[in-house]
Design a protein around this motif. Sequence first.
Motif, PDB file in Angstrom:
ATOM      1  N   GLY A 295       0.781  -1.237   0.000  1.00 34.22           N
ATOM      2  CA  GLY A 295       0.000   0.000   0.000  1.00 34.22           C
ATOM      3  C   GLY A 295       0.803   1.273   0.000  1.00 34.22           C
ATOM      4  N   ILE A 296       2.097   1.214  -0.353  1.00 37.35           N
ATOM      5  CA  ILE A 296       2.920   2.411  -0.465  1.00 37.35           C
ATOM      6  C   ILE A 296       3.383   2.536  -1.916  1.00 37.35           C
ATOM      7  N   GLY A 297       2.920   3.576  -2.588  1.00 35.15           N
ATOM      8  CA  GLY A 297       3.273   3.754  -3.983  1.00 35.15           C
ATOM      9  C   GLY A 297       2.340   4.733  -4.663  1.00 35.15           C
ATOM     10  N   PRO A 298       2.425   4.827  -5.995  1.00 34.79           N
ATOM     11  CA  PRO A 298       1.542   5.727  -6.737  1.00 34.79           C
ATOM     12  C   PRO A 298       0.076   5.338  -6.533  1.00 34.79           C
ATOM     13  N   GLU A 299      -0.749   6.314  -6.201  1.00 30.88           N
ATOM     14  CA  GLU A 299      -2.163   6.016  -5.923  1.00 30.88           C
ATOM     15  C   GLU A 299      -2.851   5.341  -7.100  1.00 30.88           C
ATOM     16  N   SER A 300      -2.563   5.794  -8.312  1.00 32.96           N
ATOM     17  CA  SER A 300      -3.215   5.208  -9.488  1.00 32.96           C
ATOM     18  C   SER A 300      -2.865   3.733  -9.635  1.00 32.96           C
ATOM     19  N   GLU A 301      -1.630   3.393  -9.342  1.00 35.53           N
ATOM     20  CA  GLU A 301      -1.191   1.998  -9.432  1.00 35.53           C
ATOM     21  C   GLU A 301      -1.878   1.141  -8.372  1.00 35.53           C
ATOM     22  N   LEU A 302      -1.954   1.657  -7.151  1.00 42.97           N
ATOM     23  CA  LEU A 302      -2.579   0.902  -6.064  1.00 42.97           C
ATOM     24  C   LEU A 302      -4.078   0.745  -6.294  1.00 42.97           C
ATOM     25  N   GLU A 303      -4.721   1.803  -6.741  1.00 40.84           N
ATOM     26  CA  GLU A 303      -6.170   1.739  -6.983  1.00 40.84           C
ATOM     27  C   GLU A 303      -6.492   0.791  -8.133  1.00 40.84           C
ATOM     28  N   LYS A 304      -5.617   0.733  -9.117  1.00 39.23           N
ATOM     29  CA  LYS A 304      -5.820  -0.178 -10.254  1.00 39.23           C
ATOM     30  C   LYS A 304      -5.935  -1.616  -9.782  1.00 39.23           C
ATOM     31  N   TRP A 305      -5.136  -1.968  -8.762  1.00 39.80           N
ATOM     32  CA  TRP A 305      -5.119  -3.337  -8.258  1.00 39.80           C
ATOM     33  C   TRP A 305      -5.906  -3.495  -6.963  1.00 39.80           C
ATOM     34  N   LYS A 306      -6.671  -2.459  -6.632  1.00 40.37           N
ATOM     35  CA  LYS A 306      -7.540  -2.494  -5.441  1.00 40.37           C
ATOM     36  C   LYS A 306      -6.740  -2.807  -4.171  1.00 40.37           C
ATOM     37  N   ILE A 307      -5.580  -2.174  -4.074  1.00 46.11           N
ATOM     38  CA  ILE A 307      -4.741  -2.294  -2.887  1.00 46.11           C
ATOM     39  C   ILE A 307      -5.001  -1.077  -2.002  1.00 46.11           C
ATOM     40  N   PRO A 308      -5.418  -1.263  -0.757  1.00 42.73           N
ATOM     41  CA  PRO A 308      -5.666  -0.120   0.127  1.00 42.73           C
ATOM     42  C   PRO A 308      -4.432   0.766   0.252  1.00 42.73           C
ATOM     43  N   VAL A 309      -4.621   2.064   0.100  1.00 38.86           N
ATOM     44  CA  VAL A 309      -3.504   3.006   0.141  1.00 38.86           C
ATOM     45  C   VAL A 309      -3.135   3.299   1.588  1.00 38.86           C
ATOM     46  N   VAL A 310      -1.918   2.925   1.961  1.00 37.56           N
ATOM     47  CA  VAL A 310      -1.389   3.263   3.283  1.00 37.56           C
ATOM     48  C   VAL A 310      -0.695   4.616   3.226  1.00 37.56           C
ATOM     49  N   LEU A 311       0.067   4.833   2.146  1.00 42.02           N
ATOM     50  CA  LEU A 311       0.758   6.104   1.961  1.00 42.02           C
ATOM     51  C   LEU A 311       1.018   6.310   0.468  1.00 42.02           C
ATOM     52  N   PRO A 312       0.484   7.366  -0.122  1.00 37.82           N
ATOM     53  CA  PRO A 312       0.765   7.619  -1.537  1.00 37.82           C
ATOM     54  C   PRO A 312       2.193   8.122  -1.729  1.00 37.82           C
ATOM     55  N   ASN A 313       2.899   7.546  -2.689  1.00 41.76           N
ATOM     56  CA  ASN A 313       4.243   7.995  -3.030  1.00 41.76           C
ATOM     57  C   ASN A 313       4.475   7.648  -4.498  1.00 41.76           C
ATOM     58  N   GLN A 314       4.511   8.658  -5.333  1.00 37.76           N
ATOM     59  CA  GLN A 314       4.602   8.455  -6.776  1.00 37.76           C
ATOM     60  C   GLN A 314       5.955   7.935  -7.240  1.00 37.76           C
ATOM     61  N   HIS A 315       6.954   7.916  -6.339  1.00 37.85           N
ATOM     62  CA  HIS A 315       8.308   7.545  -6.742  1.00 37.85           C
ATOM     63  C   HIS A 315       8.635   6.068  -6.548  1.00 37.85           C
ATOM     64  N   VAL A 316       7.788   5.325  -5.862  1.00 38.28           N
ATOM     65  CA  VAL A 316       8.074   3.905  -5.640  1.00 38.28           C
ATOM     66  C   VAL A 316       8.045   3.162  -6.978  1.00 38.28           C
ATOM     67  N   GLY A 317       9.103   2.437  -7.264  1.00 36.03           N
ATOM     68  CA  GLY A 317       9.203   1.693  -8.519  1.00 36.03           C
ATOM     69  C   GLY A 317       9.745   2.498  -9.677  1.00 36.03           C
ATOM     70  N   LYS A 318      10.017   3.766  -9.457  1.00 35.21           N
ATOM     71  CA  LYS A 318      10.521   4.614 -10.543  1.00 35.21           C
ATOM     72  C   LYS A 318      12.049   4.678 -10.499  1.00 35.21           C
ATOM     73  N   GLY A 319      12.620   5.156 -11.611  1.00 30.93           N
ATOM     74  CA  GLY A 319      14.077   5.306 -11.685  1.00 30.93           C
ATOM     75  C   GLY A 319      14.826   3.990 -11.729  1.00 30.93           C
ATOM     76  N   MET A 320      14.223   2.954 -12.298  1.00 29.29           N
ATOM     77  CA  MET A 320      14.917   1.667 -12.430  1.00 29.29           C
ATOM     78  C   MET A 320      16.000   1.759 -13.506  1.00 29.29           C
ATOM     79  N   SER A 321      17.187   1.269 -13.180  1.00 31.43           N
ATOM     80  CA  SER A 321      18.307   1.294 -14.122  1.00 31.43           C
ATOM     81  C   SER A 321      19.006  -0.056 -14.140  1.00 31.43           C
ATOM     82  N   ASP A 322      19.594  -0.360 -15.289  1.00 26.40           N
ATOM     83  CA  ASP A 322      20.435  -1.558 -15.400  1.00 26.40           C
ATOM     84  C   ASP A 322      21.631  -1.195 -16.252  1.00 26.40           C
ATOM     85  N   ASN A 323      22.828  -1.510 -15.780  1.00 22.55           N
ATOM     86  CA  ASN A 323      24.032  -1.207 -16.541  1.00 22.55           C
ATOM     87  C   ASN A 323      24.107  -2.106 -17.770  1.00 22.55           C
TER      88      ASN A 323
END
Length: 584
Positions: A295-323
């Motif tokens: 339940g910590i992440g972008p609200e739109s993502e959590l609502e899409k999967w019907k996960i109760p929002v504990v804390l909205p944070n749009q940055h969770v899962g962002k900025g993924m990099s691979d060398n």
Amino acid sequence: MASKNQHILLQFVLLLCIFCSSQGKEFIKPGQRRPSYIKRASSFSSAEERGSYDYIIVGGGTAGCPLAATLSRRFKVLLLERGGSPYGNRNISRLQNFHISLTDTSPSSPSQPFISTDGVINARARVLGGGSCINAGFYTRASPSYVNAAGWDGNLVNESYPWVERRIVFWPKIAPWQSALRDGLLEAGVSPFNGYTYDHVYGTKVGGTIFDPKGFRHTAADLLAAGKPQNLRVLLHATVQKIVFDTQGRRPKAVGVLFKDESGRQHEAVLRDGAGEVILTSGAIGSPHLLLLSGIGPESELEKWKIPVVLPNQHVGKGMSDNPMNSIFIPTKRPVRQSLIQTVGITKMGTFIEASSGFSQSSDSIRCHHGIMSAEIGQLSGIPPKERTLEAAQKYARNKQDLPWEAFRGGFILEKIEGPLSTGELTLVNKDISSNPSVTFNYFSHPRDLKKCVYGIRTIEKVLRTKHIVSLTGDDEYSMKVLLNMSVKANLNMIPKHTNDTASIEQFCRDTVVTIWHYHGGCHVGKVVDRDYRVLGVAGLRVIDGSTFVNSPGTNPQATVMMMGRYMGVKMLRERLGRAADGV
């Protein structure tokens, strides 16, 4: 999201070469038996152990093991690992079996394969000890500038690295292929030679390894022996489903976790009342994935999967990099001994030059792997990412036995770029923590990354022209004729024909990109966690692993991730106990 065809491809490709080597048999080195504090998850009693722990650590990997060992010196620690034990598995323990764990797609495998949406086949660790159980063993520290940028205490960093090194790190006996690269790099101008060193310095060096002189792997799991056994409980096959929060206060507070054992039964582990914490050390895929499902992440993502929002944070899962990594195959006059990464050239352009060499069975009916660049572990670099289909893998499997011996006689020189500016994201595909989320890295979407790759390929070309490499390759026109027209069939990349043409090399970089398993991001400092790795807006919850990195440290991150686990353990003890933490 990876297609069904991609998942079929993944299973097919990664099973191709299991027959080439011995299967995982029980092999226990003296002193390497499973410690008594390591148990199966089904041994946990939710009623009896409720409120028994000061710290619950989720993920027994390269950060989680040293962190758990350190905290257990003064507090009660529960370490939950979704995978099994590395002890007794010779495919983990033996250098010559390096590739087998990465080809195993069974549920009990120490690695879990995934395909990014880019089409590159990758892998996640699923074993106590994490990536240190399935990697190529190279050990090298981060640069001083990296340490400063991270805001770490330099003195404590310089205490924490040796704590790891005394226990599990060795100097390698350099293999002939690695010696040739060393001398070739110096002749090509990647200088000076810095000798055997853990330090990240410009020029050419030989780094450390977690393989001992007999080829036996030592892992982060061995660091648990530095803990206090009566304060430490490690559960295997404990798959954490979600973090449990108390939402009645001013801000949400992590109070425990829900996890399933190896039989699928659910348990709840709850922290002791007071200053306890839940700490995620599940890696760049696992930690942001678990935050989202909790339940910590972008609200739109959590609502899409019907996960109760504990804390909205749009940055969770962002900025993924691979060398991104690209490799060149170099045929030799005679077979070369197997080697993984030992020598590295660190250029000021931000490109690292490394090498590996494989070996093959002597039987005419068996053609085996090329070590770290084996197609059997997903490195289908002879086929452009979007064309790495099931049909392409099947064709490779059919043709492999018909390839000439020259295709298995040689080694690879590879380049990996430092600090890619191309980034992507991690998103959910379902609410099952055991399945892979969707991961995108957007390789080479930033022009500076391509510029570094072009520089790296041209540097490799210079190395190939040196007398040290020529002495191994000779002037075998037959070998070259055989190989030049079969790069895709053999899944081998030869040096591009037109290295003066920048556009041509850029396309080569895009077409031959593979991973070196150094992906990171998803829980960046300042966006998801603070400088002490506490999750922003939540009490009692931290993330301490590579998901917090903007850039991967050094030429290989494992040293710094293990150091980070030790570093943060000592830092937390000092903050909580003051001088009473001395001597941990």
